[in-house]
Write an enzyme that holds these catalytic residues in place. Structure first.
Site, PDB file in Angstrom:
ATOM      1  N   LYS A 105     -59.367 -34.069 -10.970  1.00 55.65           N
ATOM      2  CA  LYS A 105     -60.603 -34.832 -11.127  1.00 55.65           C
ATOM      3  C   LYS A 105     -60.491 -36.186 -10.437  1.00 55.65           C
ATOM      4  O   LYS A 105     -61.360 -36.580  -9.660  1.00 55.65           O
ATOM      5  CB  LYS A 105     -60.800 -35.040 -12.637  1.00 55.65           C
ATOM      6  CG  LYS A 105     -62.181 -35.261 -13.095  1.00 55.65           C
ATOM      7  CD  LYS A 105     -62.207 -35.307 -14.621  1.00 55.65           C
ATOM      8  CE  LYS A 105     -61.918 -33.968 -15.263  1.00 55.65           C
ATOM      9  NZ  LYS A 105     -62.088 -33.974 -16.728  1.00 55.65           N
ATOM     10  N   HIS A 119     -47.425 -37.851 -11.263  1.00 52.36           N
ATOM     11  CA  HIS A 119     -47.149 -39.257 -10.940  1.00 52.36           C
ATOM     12  C   HIS A 119     -47.313 -39.531  -9.451  1.00 52.36           C
ATOM     13  O   HIS A 119     -46.750 -40.501  -8.953  1.00 52.36           O
ATOM     14  CB  HIS A 119     -45.730 -39.630 -11.384  1.00 52.36           C
ATOM     15  CG  HIS A 119     -45.551 -39.569 -12.865  1.00 52.36           C
ATOM     16  ND1 HIS A 119     -44.616 -38.767 -13.466  1.00 52.36           N
ATOM     17  CD2 HIS A 119     -46.220 -40.179 -13.870  1.00 52.36           C
ATOM     18  CE1 HIS A 119     -44.696 -38.892 -14.783  1.00 52.36           C
ATOM     19  NE2 HIS A 119     -45.666 -39.746 -15.049  1.00 52.36           N
ATOM     20  N   HIS A 120     -48.058 -38.673  -8.739  1.00 60.02           N
ATOM     21  CA  HIS A 120     -48.226 -38.962  -7.306  1.00 60.02           C
ATOM     22  C   HIS A 120     -48.996 -40.260  -7.129  1.00 60.02           C
ATOM     23  O   HIS A 120     -48.944 -40.878  -6.073  1.00 60.02           O
ATOM     24  CB  HIS A 120     -48.944 -37.803  -6.593  1.00 60.02           C
ATOM     25  CG  HIS A 120     -50.399 -37.701  -6.898  1.00 60.02           C
ATOM     26  ND1 HIS A 120     -50.875 -37.281  -8.120  1.00 60.02           N
ATOM     27  CD2 HIS A 120     -51.497 -38.007  -6.164  1.00 60.02           C
ATOM     28  CE1 HIS A 120     -52.198 -37.329  -8.104  1.00 60.02           C
ATOM     29  NE2 HIS A 120     -52.599 -37.763  -6.931  1.00 60.02           N
ATOM     30  N   ARG A 121     -49.742 -40.653  -8.176  1.00 61.72           N
ATOM     31  CA  ARG A 121     -50.345 -41.986  -8.238  1.00 61.72           C
ATOM     32  C   ARG A 121     -50.104 -42.504  -9.650  1.00 61.72           C
ATOM     33  O   ARG A 121     -50.176 -41.728 -10.617  1.00 61.72           O
ATOM     34  CB  ARG A 121     -51.856 -41.906  -8.048  1.00 61.72           C
ATOM     35  CG  ARG A 121     -52.300 -41.409  -6.712  1.00 61.72           C
ATOM     36  CD  ARG A 121     -53.346 -42.350  -6.114  1.00 61.72           C
ATOM     37  NE  ARG A 121     -53.927 -41.827  -4.908  1.00 61.72           N
ATOM     38  CZ  ARG A 121     -53.285 -41.707  -3.754  1.00 61.72           C
ATOM     39  NH1 ARG A 121     -52.025 -42.061  -3.660  1.00 61.72           N
ATOM     40  NH2 ARG A 121     -53.891 -41.226  -2.685  1.00 61.72           N
ATOM     41  N   LYS A 152     -53.819 -41.321 -16.124  1.00 53.25           N
ATOM     42  CA  LYS A 152     -55.046 -41.640 -16.857  1.00 53.25           C
ATOM     43  C   LYS A 152     -55.624 -40.400 -17.495  1.00 53.25           C
ATOM     44  O   LYS A 152     -55.645 -39.329 -16.876  1.00 53.25           O
ATOM     45  CB  LYS A 152     -56.065 -42.215 -15.840  1.00 53.25           C
ATOM     46  CG  LYS A 152     -57.334 -42.697 -16.414  1.00 53.25           C
ATOM     47  CD  LYS A 152     -57.368 -44.215 -16.489  1.00 53.25           C
ATOM     48  CE  LYS A 152     -58.491 -44.759 -17.323  1.00 53.25           C
ATOM     49  NZ  LYS A 152     -58.433 -44.399 -18.737  1.00 53.25           N
ATOM     50  N   ASP A 173     -61.797 -39.854  -5.826  1.00 52.63           N
ATOM     51  CA  ASP A 173     -61.047 -40.966  -5.223  1.00 52.63           C
ATOM     52  C   ASP A 173     -60.775 -42.094  -6.198  1.00 52.63           C
ATOM     53  O   ASP A 173     -61.009 -43.273  -5.896  1.00 52.63           O
ATOM     54  CB  ASP A 173     -61.814 -41.524  -4.008  1.00 52.63           C
ATOM     55  CG  ASP A 173     -61.505 -40.713  -2.761  1.00 52.63           C
ATOM     56  OD1 ASP A 173     -60.396 -40.144  -2.685  1.00 52.63           O
ATOM     57  OD2 ASP A 173     -62.380 -40.628  -1.879  1.00 52.63           O
ATOM     58  N   LYS A 177     -53.258 -36.757 -20.453  1.00 53.21           N
ATOM     59  CA  LYS A 177     -54.148 -36.489 -21.594  1.00 53.21           C
ATOM     60  C   LYS A 177     -53.336 -36.634 -22.873  1.00 53.21           C
ATOM     61  O   LYS A 177     -52.117 -36.426 -22.874  1.00 53.21           O
ATOM     62  CB  LYS A 177     -54.701 -35.060 -21.504  1.00 53.21           C
ATOM     63  CG  LYS A 177     -55.980 -34.861 -22.267  1.00 53.21           C
ATOM     64  CD  LYS A 177     -57.173 -35.363 -21.474  1.00 53.21           C
ATOM     65  CE  LYS A 177     -58.473 -35.201 -22.210  1.00 53.21           C
ATOM     66  NZ  LYS A 177     -59.620 -35.436 -21.294  1.00 53.21           N
ATOM     67  N   SER A 220     -64.192 -45.595 -16.150  1.00 53.91           N
ATOM     68  CA  SER A 220     -62.948 -46.118 -16.725  1.00 53.91           C
ATOM     69  C   SER A 220     -62.154 -46.878 -15.661  1.00 53.91           C
ATOM     70  O   SER A 220     -61.535 -47.907 -15.941  1.00 53.91           O
ATOM     71  CB  SER A 220     -62.082 -44.979 -17.263  1.00 53.91           C
ATOM     72  OG  SER A 220     -62.449 -44.666 -18.584  1.00 53.91           O
TER      73      SER A 220
HETATM   74  P1  NAD Z   1     -67.591 -35.583 -28.929  1.00 49.98           P
HETATM   75  O1  NAD Z   1     -66.584 -35.416 -29.991  1.00 49.98           O
HETATM   76  O2  NAD Z   1     -68.299 -36.883 -28.800  1.00 49.98           O
HETATM   77  O3  NAD Z   1     -68.705 -34.443 -29.032  1.00 49.98           O
HETATM   78  C1  NAD Z   1     -68.426 -33.075 -29.073  1.00 49.98           C
HETATM   79  C2  NAD Z   1     -69.581 -32.407 -29.822  1.00 49.98           C
HETATM   80  O4  NAD Z   1     -69.445 -30.995 -29.711  1.00 49.98           O
HETATM   81  C3  NAD Z   1     -69.604 -32.754 -31.302  1.00 49.98           C
HETATM   82  O5  NAD Z   1     -70.914 -33.114 -31.678  1.00 49.98           O
HETATM   83  C4  NAD Z   1     -69.159 -31.460 -31.977  1.00 49.98           C
HETATM   84  O6  NAD Z   1     -69.713 -31.270 -33.258  1.00 49.98           O
HETATM   85  C5  NAD Z   1     -69.675 -30.427 -30.992  1.00 49.98           C
HETATM   86  N1  NAD Z   1     -68.974 -29.131 -31.064  1.00 49.98           N
HETATM   87  C6  NAD Z   1     -67.671 -28.898 -31.345  1.00 49.98           C
HETATM   88  N2  NAD Z   1     -67.417 -27.569 -31.298  1.00 49.98           N
HETATM   89  C7  NAD Z   1     -68.593 -26.975 -30.961  1.00 49.98           C
HETATM   90  C8  NAD Z   1     -68.980 -25.633 -30.763  1.00 49.98           C
HETATM   91  N3  NAD Z   1     -68.107 -24.628 -30.886  1.00 49.98           N
HETATM   92  N4  NAD Z   1     -70.273 -25.373 -30.440  1.00 49.98           N
HETATM   93  C9  NAD Z   1     -71.167 -26.372 -30.307  1.00 49.98           C
HETATM   94  N5  NAD Z   1     -70.848 -27.674 -30.484  1.00 49.98           N
HETATM   95  C10 NAD Z   1     -69.579 -27.968 -30.821  1.00 49.98           C
HETATM   96  O7  NAD Z   1     -66.826 -35.209 -27.571  1.00 49.98           O
HETATM   97  P2  NAD Z   1     -67.235 -35.585 -26.086  1.00 49.98           P
HETATM   98  O8  NAD Z   1     -66.511 -36.823 -25.722  1.00 49.98           O
HETATM   99  O9  NAD Z   1     -68.691 -35.496 -25.943  1.00 49.98           O
HETATM  100  O10 NAD Z   1     -66.533 -34.402 -25.285  1.00 49.98           O
HETATM  101  C11 NAD Z   1     -67.150 -33.135 -25.073  1.00 49.98           C
HETATM  102  C12 NAD Z   1     -66.481 -32.437 -23.901  1.00 49.98           C
HETATM  103  O11 NAD Z   1     -66.589 -33.270 -22.732  1.00 49.98           O
HETATM  104  C13 NAD Z   1     -64.994 -32.152 -24.063  1.00 49.98           C
HETATM  105  O12 NAD Z   1     -64.671 -30.957 -23.403  1.00 49.98           O
HETATM  106  C14 NAD Z   1     -64.331 -33.318 -23.346  1.00 49.98           C
HETATM  107  O13 NAD Z   1     -63.027 -33.018 -22.895  1.00 49.98           O
HETATM  108  C15 NAD Z   1     -65.300 -33.478 -22.183  1.00 49.98           C
HETATM  109  N6  NAD Z   1     -65.234 -34.797 -21.551  1.00 49.98           N
HETATM  110  C16 NAD Z   1     -65.478 -35.938 -22.243  1.00 49.98           C
HETATM  111  C17 NAD Z   1     -65.433 -37.163 -21.596  1.00 49.98           C
HETATM  112  C18 NAD Z   1     -65.766 -38.461 -22.287  1.00 49.98           C
HETATM  113  O14 NAD Z   1     -65.889 -39.487 -21.587  1.00 49.98           O
HETATM  114  N7  NAD Z   1     -65.952 -38.500 -23.573  1.00 49.98           N
HETATM  115  C19 NAD Z   1     -65.097 -37.220 -20.235  1.00 49.98           C
HETATM  116  C20 NAD Z   1     -64.866 -36.034 -19.541  1.00 49.98           C
HETATM  117  C21 NAD Z   1     -64.945 -34.834 -20.210  1.00 49.98           C
END
Ligand code: NAD
Length: 471
Positions: free
Chosen positions: A94, A64-66, A70, A99, A106, A362
């Site tokens: 992140k 909660h420093h900010r 999110k 910034d 989460k 976002s």
């Molecule tokens: P998503 O659900 O849209 O897609 C994930 C994909 O990975 C799916 O197609 C799934 O079938 C596949 N998958 C799952 N397990 C797998 C495995 N063992 N091997 C290969 N493929 C596999 O999710 P996303 O939003 O694309 O998120 C993917 C990663 O990115 C996560 O680690 C998430 O935390 C990170 N991330 C997402 C966002 C965002 O804006 N969506 C932002 C920052 C980080």
């Protein structure tokens, strides 16, 4: 997938401790920064078919420093408290790096969305939102969720609608969640934002000639081979943008298996195939690889894990051949795997920087919701008139005449998508240079991940110091 004996949260703590050793931040403050401030665990019943199922769900506010805090909401069978805590803490670092003035958070629900109908998912999402409202864990000034694995604009829209029902008189209610559909006061460019940020980040790293020479690559993305793991939101958009910018996508790996084509896979064509068939299996224009994870070990210039955590660990790290690994997913490499890869001279562009494009856009969406006006609405036409006058003036004073298309290009005012992409590009470039400066200036810091954590710890500790809690 092996976690090498450490939990995801322990992995993040290990990285933080390693970075803290390069700073003068007092231990008590590091302990406070590392701790998860609030952890909400809820159980609620939902009727699925003829049965009631008890649903396990979490929301963690790491720092909660900010405020607001999110972070995304994940739907997966593998969700547990440790994972949500790790992901929430990564969000804090992140946001600091790019910034964005938020603390980290989460959420997660332990369900497999692929096994549930749309109605069932909607019921679970709305009930989860009601729990967040009851416990004061959601709101534009409190905690603002967004999409993550297994969720997207549809789920965000259900969250918003539920929130609005409880808060009809709250004029800023639309800022309670981001990643909404544009028709629900979302922002253009949010869906592709994480993937686009991954591209900008890797492109920036590859612009430094001396760094590329050190790993045996020429600068620039064009013509480089790329393998992507995960063909969901982040993986698809990363692959699409790399392909648009001239890279060759030789491999796509999914949970069910993978595809390989040394001449390149047409990403839009594969996406269409996946949409139509519900799978990437039997896609005719690439070889089928039975075990998708094997593709991580194929020859390529850039490897982009964009699925789940711990996919590169001490077991397979010795066999990785990529020259650059761009961590689009959160936590795809274990600390033991990381050590092995660094010894092999592989450049790792870390998650806490590289996938920050999502939270950056976002933040733009949240600003749009609080200001109640679309970016570009006030000044686009004014800019166009001004540019037109300049072009008229130049034409009047010179022999040259420009055609209609050229005039349009020269005089066009920026609309929302242009401004979002420009803000994102600027953010990713500057944050990379900040991290690189720390990496290059401090001889004892050997990698970008440690440098990124040092940068983040510095910013978070400054905020705590300014509060006067720590001397
Ligand atoms: P998503 O659900 O849209 O897609 C994930 C994909 O990975 C799916 O197609 C799934 O079938 C596949 N998958 C799952 N397990 C797998 C495995 N063992 N091997 C290969 N493929 C596999 O999710 P996303 O939003 O694309 O998120 C993917 C990663 O990115 C996560 O680690 C998430 O935390 C990170 N991330 C997402 C966002 C965002 O804006 N969506 C932002 C920052 C980080």
């Amino acid at each position: 997938m092996s976690n090498d004996g450490l939990s995801f949260y322990q992995n993040v703590e290990r990285y933080v401790d390693a970075a803290a050793a390069h700073t003068k931040i007092p231990k008590g403050l590091i302990d406070q920064i590392k701790a998860c401030n609030s952890v909400l665990q809820v159980r609620f019943p939902v009727k699925i078919g003829n049965e009631y199922r008890v649903i396990e769900a979490y929301r963690v506010q790491h720092s909660h420093h900010r405020v607001p805090t999110k972070g995304g909401i994940r739907y997966s069978n593998l969700v547990n408290q440790d994972e949500v805590m790790a992901l929430a803490s990564l969000m804090t670092y992140k946001c600091a790096i790019v910034d964005v003035p938020f603390g980290g958070a989460k959420g997660g629900i332990k369900i497999n969305p692929k096994e549930l109908t749309e109605m069932q998912l909607q019921r679970i999402t709305r009930r989860y939102t009601a729990e967040l409202i009851k416990k004061n864990f959601i709101g534009a000034a409190i905690d603002v969720p967004a999409p993550d694995m297994g969720t997207g604009a549809r789920e965000m829209s259900w969250i918003l609608d539920t929130y609005l029902a409880f808060e009809p008189a709250n004029i800023d209610a639309y800022g309670c969640v981001t990643g909404k559909p544009v028709s629900q006061n979302g922002i253009r460019g949010r869906e592709e934002a994480t993937g686009r940020g991954v591209f900008y980040g890797i492109r920036q790293a590859m612009s430094h000639k001396e760094d590329m020479k050190a790993i045996g690559l020429t600068p620039g993305v064009e013509g480089k081979t790329v393998i992507v793991q995960g063909f969901g939101n982040v993986g698809f958009h990363s692959a699409r943008i790399f392909e648009e910018e001239g890279a060759i996508i030789t491999g796509i790996s999914e949970w069910e298996g993978g595809l390989y084509n040394p001449d390149g896979i047409d990403i839009m064509d594969l996406k269409k195939y996946q949409k139509d068939k519900g799978t990437i299996r039997e896609y005719p224009r690439a070889q089928w690889v039975e075990k998708g994870a094997d593709l991580l070990e194929y020859e390529c210039d850039i490897l982009i894990p964009a699925a789940v955590e711990n996919v590169i660990n001490k077991e397979n790290a010795p066999r990785i051949k990529a020259k650059i690994i761009g961590e689009a997913a959160n936590g795809p490499i274990t600390p033991n795997g990381d050590e092995i890869l660094l010894k092999k001279g592989i450049m790792i562009i870390p998650d806490l920087y590289l996938n920050a494009g999502g939270v950056t856009v976002s933040y733009f969406e949240w600003l749009k919701n609080l200001s109640h006006v679309r970016f570009g609405r006030m000044d686009r036409r004014f800019t166009e008139y001004s540019y037109s006058k300049i072009v008229d003036l130049i034409e009047g004073r010179t022999e040259g005449k420009i055609n209609k298309a050229e005039r349009h290009e020269l005089t066009r005012g920026a609309d929302e998508i242009d401004l979002v992409r420009s803000g994102l590009e600027d953010t990713m470039i500057y944050a990379y240079e900040d991290i690189r400066k720390i990496w290059k200036r401090n001889k004892s810091i050997k990698d970008l991940r440690t440098a990124a954590f040092v940068l983040a710890l510095g910013k978070v500790s400054d905020a705590y110091m300014a509060m006067g809690i720590f001397p």
